[in-house]
Design a protein around this motif. Structure first.
Motif, mmCIF file in Angstrom:
data_model
loop_
_atom_site.group_PDB
_atom_site.id
_atom_site.type_symbol
_atom_site.label_atom_id
_atom_site.label_comp_id
_atom_site.label_asym_id
_atom_site.label_seq_id
_atom_site.Cartn_x
_atom_site.Cartn_y
_atom_site.Cartn_z
ATOM 1 N N GLU A 11 -18.734 9.148 0.155
ATOM 2 C CA GLU A 11 -18.500 9.811 -0.765
ATOM 3 C C GLU A 11 -16.776 9.811 0.016
ATOM 4 O OE1 GLU A 11 -20.078 13.265 -0.078
ATOM 5 O OE2 GLU A 11 -21.459 13.015 -1.230
ATOM 6 N N TYR A 12 -15.797 9.936 -1.080
ATOM 7 C CA TYR A 12 -14.394 9.996 -0.799
ATOM 8 C C TYR A 12 -13.846 10.288 -2.023
ATOM 9 C CZ TYR A 12 -15.360 5.865 -3.853
ATOM 10 O OH TYR A 12 -15.494 5.604 -4.955
ATOM 11 N N GLU A 13 -13.004 10.969 -2.066
ATOM 12 C CA GLU A 13 -11.013 11.381 -2.490
ATOM 13 C C GLU A 13 -10.394 10.102 -3.079
ATOM 14 O OE1 GLU A 13 -8.259 15.191 -3.491
ATOM 15 O OE2 GLU A 13 -9.123 14.975 -1.297
ATOM 16 N N LEU A 14 -10.225 10.117 -4.254
ATOM 17 C CA LEU A 14 -9.663 8.678 -4.261
ATOM 18 C C LEU A 14 -8.377 9.614 -5.778
ATOM 19 C CD1 LEU A 14 -9.320 5.876 -5.945
ATOM 20 C CD2 LEU A 14 -9.692 6.736 -7.550
ATOM 21 N N LYS A 15 -6.929 9.197 -4.865
ATOM 22 C CA LYS A 15 -5.645 9.545 -5.077
ATOM 23 C C LYS A 15 -4.556 8.278 -5.921
ATOM 24 C CE LYS A 15 -4.772 13.841 -2.414
ATOM 25 N NZ LYS A 15 -4.539 14.276 -1.682
ATOM 26 N N ILE A 16 -5.004 8.242 -7.082
ATOM 27 C CA ILE A 16 -4.116 7.086 -7.961
ATOM 28 C C ILE A 16 -2.319 7.321 -7.835
ATOM 29 C CG2 ILE A 16 -3.795 6.196 -10.372
ATOM 30 C CD1 ILE A 16 -7.353 6.311 -10.125
ATOM 31 N N PHE A 17 -1.937 6.561 -7.521
ATOM 32 C CA PHE A 17 -0.293 6.813 -7.588
ATOM 33 C C PHE A 17 -0.106 5.380 -8.851
ATOM 34 C CE2 PHE A 17 -1.392 7.900 -3.566
ATOM 35 C CZ PHE A 17 -0.397 9.161 -3.569
ATOM 36 N N LYS A 18 0.982 5.393 -9.281
ATOM 37 C CA LYS A 18 1.601 4.926 -10.461
ATOM 38 C C LYS A 18 3.036 3.969 -9.936
ATOM 39 C CE LYS A 18 -1.274 5.585 -14.206
ATOM 40 N NZ LYS A 18 -1.493 4.862 -15.293
ATOM 41 N N ARG A 19 3.017 2.479 -10.679
ATOM 42 C CA ARG A 19 4.216 2.048 -9.518
ATOM 43 C C ARG A 19 5.516 2.493 -11.001
ATOM 44 N NH1 ARG A 19 4.023 -2.048 -6.917
ATOM 45 N NH2 ARG A 19 1.172 -3.152 -6.457
ATOM 46 N N ARG A 20 6.512 2.097 -10.665
ATOM 47 C CA ARG A 20 7.657 2.972 -10.467
ATOM 48 C C ARG A 20 8.544 2.129 -11.783
ATOM 49 N NH1 ARG A 20 11.373 3.944 -5.345
ATOM 50 N NH2 ARG A 20 12.262 1.751 -5.943
ATOM 51 N N ALA A 21 8.916 1.667 -12.598
ATOM 52 C CA ALA A 21 9.267 1.277 -13.265
ATOM 53 C C ALA A 21 9.595 -0.231 -13.048
ATOM 54 C CB ALA A 21 10.275 1.240 -14.473
ATOM 55 N N ASP A 22 10.534 -0.370 -11.639
ATOM 56 C CA ASP A 22 10.612 -1.237 -10.822
ATOM 57 C C ASP A 22 9.216 -2.186 -10.272
ATOM 58 O OD1 ASP A 22 10.404 0.223 -8.866
ATOM 59 O OD2 ASP A 22 12.415 0.319 -8.153
ATOM 60 N N LYS A 23 8.636 -2.216 -10.582
ATOM 61 C CA LYS A 23 6.942 -1.575 -10.261
ATOM 62 C C LYS A 23 7.096 -2.308 -8.416
ATOM 63 C CE LYS A 23 6.126 -4.258 -14.251
ATOM 64 N NZ LYS A 23 4.584 -3.053 -14.833
ATOM 65 N N LEU A 24 8.150 -1.021 -8.051
ATOM 66 C CA LEU A 24 7.366 -0.418 -7.232
ATOM 67 C C LEU A 24 6.377 0.024 -6.422
ATOM 68 C CD1 LEU A 24 11.229 -1.653 -5.320
ATOM 69 C CD2 LEU A 24 9.366 -2.970 -5.424
ATOM 70 N N ALA A 25 6.289 0.516 -5.431
ATOM 71 C CA ALA A 25 5.085 1.309 -5.077
ATOM 72 C C ALA A 25 6.327 2.547 -5.218
ATOM 73 C CB ALA A 25 4.771 1.667 -4.080
ATOM 74 N N PRO A 26 5.849 4.544 -6.138
ATOM 75 C CA PRO A 26 6.370 5.069 -5.723
ATOM 76 C C PRO A 26 6.890 5.646 -4.266
ATOM 77 C CG PRO A 26 4.514 6.022 -6.638
ATOM 78 C CD PRO A 26 4.416 4.394 -5.644
ATOM 79 N N ALA A 27 8.141 6.070 -3.976
ATOM 80 C CA ALA A 27 8.028 7.244 -3.017
ATOM 81 C C ALA A 27 7.613 7.797 -2.550
ATOM 82 C CB ALA A 27 9.676 7.589 -2.972
ATOM 83 N N GLU A 28 6.257 8.601 -3.017
ATOM 84 C CA GLU A 28 5.086 9.393 -2.086
ATOM 85 C C GLU A 28 4.384 8.708 -1.233
ATOM 86 O OE1 GLU A 28 6.708 11.369 -6.133
ATOM 87 O OE2 GLU A 28 5.989 9.371 -5.715
ATOM 88 N N LEU A 29 4.240 8.253 -1.970
ATOM 89 C CA LEU A 29 3.114 6.991 -0.481
ATOM 90 C C LEU A 29 3.737 7.080 1.052
ATOM 91 C CD1 LEU A 29 1.863 4.090 -2.578
ATOM 92 C CD2 LEU A 29 0.518 6.046 -1.599
ATOM 93 N N LYS A 30 5.117 7.301 1.082
ATOM 94 C CA LYS A 30 5.729 6.605 2.116
ATOM 95 C C LYS A 30 5.208 8.489 2.946
ATOM 96 C CE LYS A 30 9.837 3.806 1.375
ATOM 97 N NZ LYS A 30 10.908 3.782 1.881
ATOM 98 N N GLU A 31 5.129 9.577 2.465
ATOM 99 C CA GLU A 31 4.667 10.401 2.896
ATOM 100 C C GLU A 31 3.055 10.373 3.681
ATOM 101 O OE1 GLU A 31 4.235 13.273 0.178
ATOM 102 O OE2 GLU A 31 6.477 13.352 -0.510
#
Length: 377
Positions: free
Chosen positions: A32-52
């Protein structure tokens, strides 16, 4: 699913990334797991929230909150995540890690089974040997297509040389190696380590499926690596893989191919097809002015992974894309190319530079009255 041992597991899933392998593994382990989905930015890089979550801000990342522990355990890097999960939660699928020793050889050097030795090797091979060349291929393609048009012939030549002299032979060498490993799989098994699906197969799924979509879609290449093509299809048909796909569809919905306005005024549309973790971009340009799409935008939809039959394109535009994408393979210096290069890179800049130098300071508009001339000399 009740194999968590009281732990709360969270997967931070980034679209178009390698995190789908971890999602598949969680399904195989019946966790069992919780899934948190993140979208890439317009420049195709990962969002800054992942650095948290992790200082590098990459995906996949998982956190495991064990009972009685204040801070959750944060795990990054696919191989490390897979090994940790298999070490602690593999009771539901013990075959994901092959038996290590042959009977009577426990703890002895050289007493390991062939299945386990393959497993240990491929757990490191995927990111250490195979993925770097695939990533370099994508970077090389961007170098070929990104610069301004007047220097693109030069960057195309450089990129083609890098591909011909370095990338192609290394990628083909890895594909031939995988084909041979599948042919010699222990006990005639259908997977890389033998008859059973292992965590090494799950790690291999991302590059293998991507390669079959990018490089092995032509019939001549399919015939060259038949076992690898079938292996990719077998991984996609796996029940755990399909459950992971459905999980994303339940939370996020289907990924759609979209027609959006291009930021480049010289091209009318950018058609972006996201399929099997691989993104293809092509610019029909003026061709779009003369042709109509044979399908409505609402029919351009594709699932995140697995074959999609709902994606339909105008065959003429598809052919145009293929020609444009492979143009660098057939580009040669010709008298016409030499003349155009001379005109755009030599003659025009030279003429503009000559007149700029000759008439520098001759004309001045600042502080002039109505009866004054703009010429200074």
């Amino acid at each position: 699913m009740a194999n968590n041992q009281g732990c709360k597991i969270t997967l931070y899933w980034l679209e178009q990334s390698r995190s789908h392998r971890i999602l598949w593994l969680l399904e195989e382990l019946q966790l069992e797991y919780e899934l948190k989905i993140f979208k890439r930015r317009a420049d195709k890089l990962a969002p800054a929230e992942l650095k948290e979550i992790h200082p590098l801000g990459k995906s996949p990342v998982i956190t495991i909150q064990a009972p009685g522990v204040d801070k959750p355990l944060v795990l990054a890097e696919s191989g490390a995540i897979v090994e940790y999960l298999c070490d602690h939660f593999s009771s539901a699928r013990p075959t994901l890690v092959p038996q290590r020793y042959t009977p009577g050889s426990e703890g002895k050097v050289g007493g390991e089974t062939e299945e386990w030795m393959r497993y240990r090797y491929f757990m490191h091979y995927v990111e250490g040997s195979l993925m770097p060349f695939l990533v370099m291929t994508l970077v090389n393609d961007s170098i070929r297509n990104a610069p301004p048009f007047f220097v693109r012939p030069i960057t195309s030549i450089v990129a083609s040389q890098v591909e011909n002299q370095f990338l192609t032979r290394n990628v083909e060498g890895n594909l031939s190696f995988l084909e041979e490993q599948l042919r010699t799989s222990p006990e005639g098994g259908e997977f890389i380590c033998g008859k059973e699906l292992t965590a090494a197969d799950i790690l291999l799924s991302f590059p293998v499926i991507a390669v079959t979509m990018r490089s092995l879609k032509e019939e001549k290449n399919k015939g060259k690596y038949p076992l690898l093509v079938e292996y990719a299809k077998r991984l996609e048909r796996n029940e755990g893989y399909q459950r992971a796909v459905k999980k994303i569809e339940e939370v996020e919905g289907k990924f759609s191919a979209s027609i959006i306005k291009s930021e480049n005024p010289k091209s009318d549309y950018v058609i972006q097809l996201i399929h099997h973790h691989v993104t293809f971009n092509f610019n029909p340009g003026d061709a779009c002015k003369r042709r109509l799409f044979c399908v409505h935008a609402s029919t351009l939809s594709a699932t995140m992974a697995g074959p999609s039959k709902s994606l339909i394109l105008d065959p003429a535009l598809q052919k145009y894309y293929e020609l444009n994408a492979n143009r660098y393979k057939y580009w040669r210096w010709t008298p016409r190319h030499a003349m155009l290069s001379f005109v755009y890179m030599g003659l025009i800049p030279g003429v503009l530079g000559y007149f700029a130098y000759k008439y520098e300071g001759k004309y001045e508009l600042r502080g002039k009255r109505r009866e004054d001339t703009i010429s200074e000399w």
